[in-house]
Write an enzyme that holds these catalytic residues in place. Structure first.
Site, PDB file in Angstrom:
ATOM      1  N   GLU A 135      -7.842  11.859  29.303  1.00  0.00           N
ATOM      2  CA  GLU A 135      -7.379  12.895  28.132  1.00  0.00           C
ATOM      3  C   GLU A 135      -8.323  13.457  27.732  1.00  0.00           C
ATOM      4  O   GLU A 135      -9.526  13.904  28.680  1.00  0.00           O
ATOM      5  CB  GLU A 135      -7.537  10.824  26.857  1.00  0.00           C
ATOM      6  CG  GLU A 135      -7.667  12.389  25.328  1.00  0.00           C
ATOM      7  CD  GLU A 135      -5.954  12.477  24.460  1.00  0.00           C
ATOM      8  OE1 GLU A 135      -5.123  13.285  25.822  1.00  0.00           O
ATOM      9  OE2 GLU A 135      -5.815  12.293  23.526  1.00  0.00           O
TER      10      GLU A 135
ATOM     11  N   ASP B 179     -10.478  13.136  19.438  1.00  0.00           N
ATOM     12  CA  ASP B 179     -10.941  13.729  18.087  1.00  0.00           C
ATOM     13  C   ASP B 179     -10.688  12.979  17.430  1.00  0.00           C
ATOM     14  O   ASP B 179     -11.747  12.331  16.895  1.00  0.00           O
ATOM     15  CB  ASP B 179      -9.579  15.010  17.719  1.00  0.00           C
ATOM     16  CG  ASP B 179      -9.908  15.808  16.769  1.00  0.00           C
ATOM     17  OD1 ASP B 179     -10.794  16.356  16.262  1.00  0.00           O
ATOM     18  OD2 ASP B 179      -9.332  16.713  15.607  1.00  0.00           O
TER      19      ASP B 179
ATOM     20  N   PHE C 172     -12.910  24.265  17.409  1.00  0.00           N
ATOM     21  CA  PHE C 172     -11.713  24.111  18.142  1.00  0.00           C
ATOM     22  C   PHE C 172     -11.977  24.838  19.305  1.00  0.00           C
ATOM     23  O   PHE C 172     -12.493  25.655  19.226  1.00  0.00           O
ATOM     24  CB  PHE C 172     -10.530  24.871  17.274  1.00  0.00           C
ATOM     25  CG  PHE C 172      -9.469  24.694  17.387  1.00  0.00           C
ATOM     26  CD1 PHE C 172      -8.255  22.868  17.571  1.00  0.00           C
ATOM     27  CD2 PHE C 172      -9.097  24.849  18.453  1.00  0.00           C
ATOM     28  CE1 PHE C 172      -7.155  23.243  17.149  1.00  0.00           C
ATOM     29  CE2 PHE C 172      -7.714  25.000  19.042  1.00  0.00           C
ATOM     30  CZ  PHE C 172      -6.318  23.668  18.723  1.00  0.00           C
ATOM     31  N   VAL C 173     -11.712  24.281  20.473  1.00  0.00           N
ATOM     32  CA  VAL C 173     -11.748  23.996  22.091  1.00  0.00           C
ATOM     33  C   VAL C 173     -10.607  24.319  22.677  1.00  0.00           C
ATOM     34  O   VAL C 173      -9.396  24.039  22.401  1.00  0.00           O
ATOM     35  CB  VAL C 173     -12.732  23.336  22.042  1.00  0.00           C
ATOM     36  CG1 VAL C 173     -13.895  23.342  21.633  1.00  0.00           C
ATOM     37  CG2 VAL C 173     -11.463  22.422  22.598  1.00  0.00           C
TER      38      VAL C 173
ATOM     39  N   ARG D 166      -0.475  17.310  26.888  1.00  0.00           N
ATOM     40  CA  ARG D 166      -0.176  18.419  28.538  1.00  0.00           C
ATOM     41  C   ARG D 166      -1.698  18.961  28.503  1.00  0.00           C
ATOM     42  O   ARG D 166      -1.307  19.122  29.871  1.00  0.00           O
ATOM     43  CB  ARG D 166       0.548  19.381  28.318  1.00  0.00           C
ATOM     44  CG  ARG D 166       1.759  19.027  28.799  1.00  0.00           C
ATOM     45  CD  ARG D 166       2.260  20.671  27.958  1.00  0.00           C
ATOM     46  NE  ARG D 166       3.109  20.665  26.130  1.00  0.00           N
ATOM     47  CZ  ARG D 166       3.752  21.472  25.890  1.00  0.00           C
ATOM     48  NH1 ARG D 166       3.947  22.552  25.991  1.00  0.00           N
ATOM     49  NH2 ARG D 166       4.543  20.981  24.972  1.00  0.00           N
TER      50      ARG D 166
ATOM     51  N   LYS E 298     -15.094  14.195  20.131  1.00  0.00           N
ATOM     52  CA  LYS E 298     -15.323  15.279  19.268  1.00  0.00           C
ATOM     53  C   LYS E 298     -16.536  14.078  18.477  1.00  0.00           C
ATOM     54  O   LYS E 298     -15.550  13.484  17.206  1.00  0.00           O
ATOM     55  CB  LYS E 298     -14.501  16.228  18.494  1.00  0.00           C
ATOM     56  CG  LYS E 298     -14.179  17.576  19.351  1.00  0.00           C
ATOM     57  CD  LYS E 298     -13.602  18.262  17.643  1.00  0.00           C
ATOM     58  CE  LYS E 298     -12.769  19.051  19.036  1.00  0.00           C
ATOM     59  NZ  LYS E 298     -11.681  20.281  18.094  1.00  0.00           N
TER      60      LYS E 298
HETATM   61  P1  IMP Z   1      -6.489  12.580  18.061  1.00  0.00           P
HETATM   62  O1  IMP Z   1      -5.789  12.133  17.853  1.00  0.00           O
HETATM   63  O2  IMP Z   1      -6.874  13.132  16.212  1.00  0.00           O
HETATM   64  O3  IMP Z   1      -7.505  11.935  18.510  1.00  0.00           O
HETATM   65  O4  IMP Z   1      -6.408  13.944  18.688  1.00  0.00           O
HETATM   66  C1  IMP Z   1      -6.457  14.493  19.880  1.00  0.00           C
HETATM   67  C2  IMP Z   1      -5.062  15.443  20.552  1.00  0.00           C
HETATM   68  O5  IMP Z   1      -5.646  16.780  19.573  1.00  0.00           O
HETATM   69  C3  IMP Z   1      -6.074  15.927  21.788  1.00  0.00           C
HETATM   70  O6  IMP Z   1      -5.740  15.329  22.791  1.00  0.00           O
HETATM   71  C4  IMP Z   1      -5.606  17.473  21.988  1.00  0.00           C
HETATM   72  O7  IMP Z   1      -4.064  17.841  22.342  1.00  0.00           O
HETATM   73  C5  IMP Z   1      -5.597  17.529  20.636  1.00  0.00           C
HETATM   74  N1  IMP Z   1      -6.920  18.185  19.872  1.00  0.00           N
HETATM   75  C6  IMP Z   1      -7.807  18.073  18.857  1.00  0.00           C
HETATM   76  N2  IMP Z   1      -8.679  18.782  19.156  1.00  0.00           N
HETATM   77  C7  IMP Z   1      -8.859  19.695  20.351  1.00  0.00           C
HETATM   78  C8  IMP Z   1      -9.155  20.810  20.216  1.00  0.00           C
HETATM   79  O8  IMP Z   1     -10.402  21.248  19.328  1.00  0.00           O
HETATM   80  N3  IMP Z   1      -8.811  21.934  20.854  1.00  0.00           N
HETATM   81  C9  IMP Z   1      -7.233  21.720  21.160  1.00  0.00           C
HETATM   82  N4  IMP Z   1      -6.895  20.845  21.008  1.00  0.00           N
HETATM   83  C10 IMP Z   1      -6.992  20.271  20.402  1.00  0.00           C
HETATM   84 MG    MG Z   2      -3.723  16.622  24.061  1.00  0.00          MG
END
Ligand code: IMP
Ligand code: MG
Length: 180
Positions: free
Chosen positions: A101, A105, A154-155, A45, A133
């Site tokens: 996206e 992360d 964390f944002v 979302r 990040k």
């Molecule tokens: P990844 O699979 O670790 O790259 O996760 C990405 C997803 O984790 C993002 O699309 C976000 O939904 C969530 N996410 C990663 N960092 C944050 C943050 O700092 N705040 C809130 N959601 C985050």
């Molecule tokens: Mg996401």
């Protein structure tokens, strides 16, 4: 954890975000100037506000579709499983697809979604992420367009949540826990 008191420190103002979104949209418009087949795919979302602002700045005919993925992992292993909770409504074979996206992360979510979409034989498959990040990356993946590189914080805000809260903030801020 959601009950721990926290404050939100503004990192990116609404004005700063709007200026960057406009610049990204200009680059994307130029990149896709020769296509009449662009499908913009928002990852639900967290991308819902970003995609709404971005598509309004694109000087291109676009279709908008959404996909929702949920990643859940075992903290003790490095592999993470990504499930598709809501799939696209439209076909993307032969289409130019731009995935939008909120944050990249570790990169696992994006990698899994790109793998799935690539299997459907799109023409060009690219990614625009509002936030990145880089220091958190676990898989080799990079969005072609990134709004802002941010540190490992964390944002929340501008569509991005903490335990489903704060998506409606017009700016992006870092969650800072207060008290003991
Ligand atoms: P990844 O699979 O670790 O790259 O996760 C990405 C997803 O984790 C993002 O699309 C976000 O939904 C969530 N996410 C990663 N960092 C944050 C943050 O700092 N705040 C809130 N959601 C985050
Ligand atoms: Mg996401």
């Amino acid at each position: 954890m959601a009950e721990r008191p926290y404050v939100i420190d503004e990192l990116l103002s609404a004005k700063t975000i709007a200026a960057r979104v406009e610049a990204l949209a200009q680059e994307i418009t130029a990149h896709y100037a020769d296509t009449d087949k662009l499908v913009v795919v928002g990852l639900l979302r967290g991308s819902f506000i970003f995609i709404a602002d971005l598509v309004r700045e694109l000087a291109l005919p676009v279709e908008v579709d959404f996909i929702e993925a949920s990643s859940y992992g075992n903290a003790t292993t490095s592999s993470r499983e990504v499930r598709i909770l809501k799939d696209l409504r439209g076909e993307i074979e032969g289409r130019d697809v731009l995935v939008v996206e909120d944050i990249v992360d570790t990169g696992h979510t994006l990698k899994a979604v790109l793998h799935l979409l690539d299997g459907r034989k799109p023409n060009r498959l690219e990614v625009c992420a509002l936030l990145d990040k880089p220091v958190r990356r676990e898989v080799d993946i990079r969005a072609r367009w990134v709004g802002f590189d941010i540190p490992d914080e964390f944002v929340v805000g501008y569509g991005i949540d903490f335990a489903q809260r704060n998506r409606n903030l017009p700016y992006i801020g870092a969650v800072r826990f207060t008290g003991t």
